[in-house]
Design a protein around this motif. Structure first.
Motif, PDB file in Angstrom:
ATOM      1  N   ASP A  11       0.847  -1.202   0.000  1.00 12.81           N
ATOM      2  CA  ASP A  11       0.000   0.000   0.000  1.00 12.81           C
ATOM      3  C   ASP A  11       0.884   1.253   0.000  1.00 12.81           C
ATOM      4  O   ASP A  11       2.101   1.178   0.203  1.00 12.81           O
ATOM      5  CB  ASP A  11      -0.943  -0.005   1.220  1.00 12.81           C
ATOM      6  N   PRO A  12       0.273   2.414  -0.228  1.00 12.17           N
ATOM      7  CA  PRO A  12       1.075   3.641  -0.277  1.00 12.17           C
ATOM      8  C   PRO A  12       1.859   3.898   1.007  1.00 12.17           C
ATOM      9  O   PRO A  12       2.997   4.364   0.964  1.00 12.17           O
ATOM     10  CB  PRO A  12       0.028   4.741  -0.519  1.00 12.17           C
ATOM     11  N   ALA A  13       1.244   3.566   2.143  1.00  9.40           N
ATOM     12  CA  ALA A  13       1.942   3.806   3.413  1.00  9.40           C
ATOM     13  C   ALA A  13       3.217   2.971   3.481  1.00  9.40           C
ATOM     14  O   ALA A  13       4.274   3.442   3.929  1.00  9.40           O
ATOM     15  CB  ALA A  13       1.027   3.478   4.584  1.00  9.40           C
ATOM     16  N   GLY A  14       3.115   1.721   3.006  1.00 10.73           N
ATOM     17  CA  GLY A  14       4.280   0.828   2.995  1.00 10.73           C
ATOM     18  C   GLY A  14       5.354   1.359   2.063  1.00 10.73           C
ATOM     19  O   GLY A  14       6.555   1.298   2.370  1.00 10.73           O
ATOM     20  N   LEU A  15       4.930   1.904   0.931  1.00 12.34           N
ATOM     21  CA  LEU A  15       5.893   2.454  -0.025  1.00 12.34           C
ATOM     22  C   LEU A  15       6.592   3.670   0.587  1.00 12.34           C
ATOM     23  O   LEU A  15       7.806   3.835   0.478  1.00 12.34           O
ATOM     24  CB  LEU A  15       5.167   2.847  -1.318  1.00 12.34           C
ATOM     25  N   ARG A  16       5.806   4.493   1.260  1.00 11.78           N
ATOM     26  CA  ARG A  16       6.399   5.695   1.859  1.00 11.78           C
ATOM     27  C   ARG A  16       7.444   5.316   2.909  1.00 11.78           C
ATOM     28  O   ARG A  16       8.519   5.901   2.974  1.00 11.78           O
ATOM     29  CB  ARG A  16       5.303   6.555   2.488  1.00 11.78           C
ATOM     30  N   ARG A  17       7.080   4.311   3.707  1.00  9.64           N
ATOM     31  CA  ARG A  17       8.026   3.854   4.743  1.00  9.64           C
ATOM     32  C   ARG A  17       9.306   3.336   4.103  1.00  9.64           C
ATOM     33  O   ARG A  17      10.414   3.638   4.530  1.00  9.64           O
ATOM     34  CB  ARG A  17       7.385   2.759   5.599  1.00  9.64           C
ATOM     35  N   ALA A  18       9.130   2.530   3.042  1.00  3.36           N
ATOM     36  CA  ALA A  18      10.300   1.925   2.393  1.00  3.36           C
ATOM     37  C   ALA A  18      11.200   3.001   1.778  1.00  3.36           C
ATOM     38  O   ALA A  18      12.427   2.922   1.862  1.00  3.36           O
ATOM     39  CB  ALA A  18       9.838   0.939   1.323  1.00  3.36           C
ATOM     40  N   LEU A  19      10.590   4.015   1.170  1.00  2.00           N
ATOM     41  CA  LEU A  19      11.381   5.110   0.588  1.00  2.00           C
ATOM     42  C   LEU A  19      12.100   5.869   1.694  1.00  2.00           C
ATOM     43  O   LEU A  19      13.274   6.223   1.581  1.00  2.00           O
ATOM     44  CB  LEU A  19      10.469   6.069  -0.190  1.00  2.00           C
ATOM     45  N   ASP A  20      11.354   6.080   2.756  1.00  3.38           N
ATOM     46  CA  ASP A  20      11.885   6.804   3.907  1.00  3.38           C
ATOM     47  C   ASP A  20      13.109   6.098   4.484  1.00  3.38           C
ATOM     48  O   ASP A  20      14.122   6.710   4.792  1.00  3.38           O
ATOM     49  CB  ASP A  20      10.764   6.848   4.946  1.00  3.38           C
TER      50      ASP A  20
END
Ligand code: ATP
Ligand code: MG
Length: 298
Positions: A11-20
């Protein structure tokens, strides 16, 4: 989205965390655009001023997906032979000599097979076997001649390249395609219709820069995680989104200690859902209008 990508980026939240975690700080709008590019899947055109993180976004995404980053740096005069494929003439000559030495004769068709192809970035990305997808970064497309965009249309729409002598080569695992542009010229509508669009804005002055100081920060006396010219550094061992020793810095002058609120984590522009546009599909004309869909152009 392939099962592999779905598992890695649920999900987008997971993607944001991974990028972060990889040091790339993405606004909610950019995260949504990247996520949609994976989910639909559809190429993503990123525009923005120099240094806002267009190229870095593609690099960080490749890192998250675990596949190779295949980069095509565009320039004035770039042609299909440099970008897609080229016939390996030296190898064809060797093939002919070898056949002659064996007393054989090669037909022309024998010399124009995949064996004699030089794979340039686009073909390299299309033929990447997976399971993790390659990220094809077509960087600074506005630097290439506008005619060059025509070569990309088939790749963008169908993840395929047609070579007259060989036929159509389709991607086994379609690459994630990210195009960037500094908008030094307008791109063709045909190209824009095939892409999602996002304008990367300058970060807010208060945006937190963690882990990785911006280029030149060392000149300000900062080591990795050091004080960036008057910013306030604070360690947040309890930060649920990051490693315990992660340090945060505010670049804004006179900043308060860098404690993030829930609202801050959501981003300052509110709901991420409005920032990426999903066009109606190739040829519908309902495509992407730069400056309208993703982020606001200053
Ligand atoms: N959101 C971000 N998070 C972390 N680092 C970033 C971010 N945006 C930019 N940077 C850093 O800023 C520098 C410039 O980024 P990048 O090369 O991606 O800019 P660009 O938009 O591609 O610029 P140009 O148009 O000149 O090619 C890189 O060193 C990158 O690490
Ligand atoms: Mg760049």
């Amino acid at each position: 989205m392939s099962t592999f990508t779905q598992e890695r980026v649920p999900d987008p939240a997971g993607l944001r965390r991974a990028l972060d975690e990889r040091g790339y700080l993405a606004d909610p709008g950019l995260v949504t655009a990247l996520f949609l590019a994976l989910r639909l899947p559809q190429p993503l055109l990123l525009e923005g001023e120099a240094g806002v993180g267009k190229t870095e976004a593609a690099k960080a995404l490749a890192d998250v997906l675990g596949g190779p980053l295949v980069r095509l740096q565009c320039y004035d005069g770039l042609d299909a032979a440099e970008a897609l494929y080229e016939w390996n003439h030296a190898r064809q000559l060797l093939g002919i000599r070898l056949a002659e030495s064996r007393g054989e004769r090669l037909a022309e068709a024998d010399l124009f097979t995949e064996e004699y192809l030089l794979r340039r970035p686009v073909l390299t990305a299309l033929t990447h076997p997976g399971p993790e997808p390659a990220v094809l970064l077509i960087d600074e497309i506005d630097r290439a001649d506008d005619d060059f965009e025509a070569f990309l249309l088939e790749v963008l729409a169908e993840a395929a390249v047609t070579i007259p002598e060989v036929g159509t080569i389709r991607a086994v695992v379609p690459p994630v395609v990210v195009l960037t542009s500094n908008r030094t010229r307008d791109l063709h509508d045909a190209l824009k219709r095939r892409c999602l669009y996002h304008w990367i804005d300058y970060p807010d002055p208060e945006r937190l820069v963690r882990d990785r100081p911006p280029p030149g920060a060392g000149d300000l006396g900062g080591t990795r995680g050091g004080d960036l010219g008057g910013g306030t550094a604070a360690a947040h061992p309890g930060d649920p989104e990051g490693p315990g020793d992660r340090r945060e810095h505010r670049l804004a002058r006179g900043a308060r200690p860098a404690r993030r609120t829930a609202a801050g984590r959501r981003g300052r522009r509110g709901d991420p859902g409005h920032t990426a546009e999903v066009p109606g599909g190739p040829g519908t004309g309902a495509g992407t209008r730069p400056g309208v869909a993703g982020g606001q152009r200053p």
